[in-house]
Write a protein that holds these residues in place. Structure first.
Motif: not given
Length: 183
Positions: A87-90, A119-136
């Motif tokens: 599993n991986a998630g935001v 998986a992390v790269v996929g999630l972080q890219n989706a997060a940035f595309d969704a408007g997030f500025n910082c991923v931890q």
């Protein structure tokens, strides 16, 4: 930032990250159960996952979080054969400050093959595309394999929080890594 919903599927070179569905409960439980000793070292929820119904309840919780935009949890599947890997998630979403946390686990037999990093790269890219500025990404100082993921992906080590959480009855120190959206 307006709350959004992630797409239910993220595709990378070798993986498909898919929003959970209740039909996965038996497989998720079986994976947790067969790798329980390894997983429980750093994941406190493993000890609370005792039956398929516990996995089903967890999946239902994640589906509810999707509806409220409170979190976005995915199963990790190998694209070539559809095999479930983990599993991986935001999580820990801060909509006001446009930041979130990524979490992940994978069955031990699939470690060391780059699946978690992908998986992390996929999630972080989706997060940035969704408007997030910082991923931890946060993990125990003792979880060398988990900490290697953000290091490999050029996340910055922001802090060490001493005695942050309790794992297996002992205080744990937590590493906090972050990656900011390129502007």
């Amino acid at each position: 930032m307006e709350k959004i919903k992630f797409l239910p599927q993220i595709i990378t070179e070798r993986l498909v990250l898919r929003r959970h569905d209740l039909d996965q409960a038996e497989t998720v439980f079986r994976y947790i159960d067969q790798d329980r000793q390894r997983l429980r070292q750093f994941l406190p929820w493993v000890d609370e996952t005792k039956t398929v119904d516990d996995s089903r309840a967890y999946i239902q919780l994640t589906l509810n979080e999707w509806e409220t935009s409170g979190g976005f949890d995915f199963g990790i599947f190998r694209k070539s054969d559809g095999l479930y890997l983990g599993n991986a998630g935001v999580h820990t979403i801060d909509w006001i400050n446009k930041k979130c946390e990524l979490g992940y686990w994978i069955l031990g037999q699939f470690e060391g093959q780059g699946y978690v990093s992908e998986a992390v790269v996929g999630l972080q890219n989706a997060a940035f595309d969704a408007g997030f500025n910082c991923v931890q990404i946060r993990c125990s100082t003792l979880n060398i394999k988990s900490a290697s993921v953000p290091k490999r992906l050029n996340y910055k080590l922001e802090s060490l929080i001493q005695n942050d959480l309790t794992e297996q009855g002992v205080g744990r120190d937590t590493l906090v890594f972050s990656l900011n959206k390129k502007t």
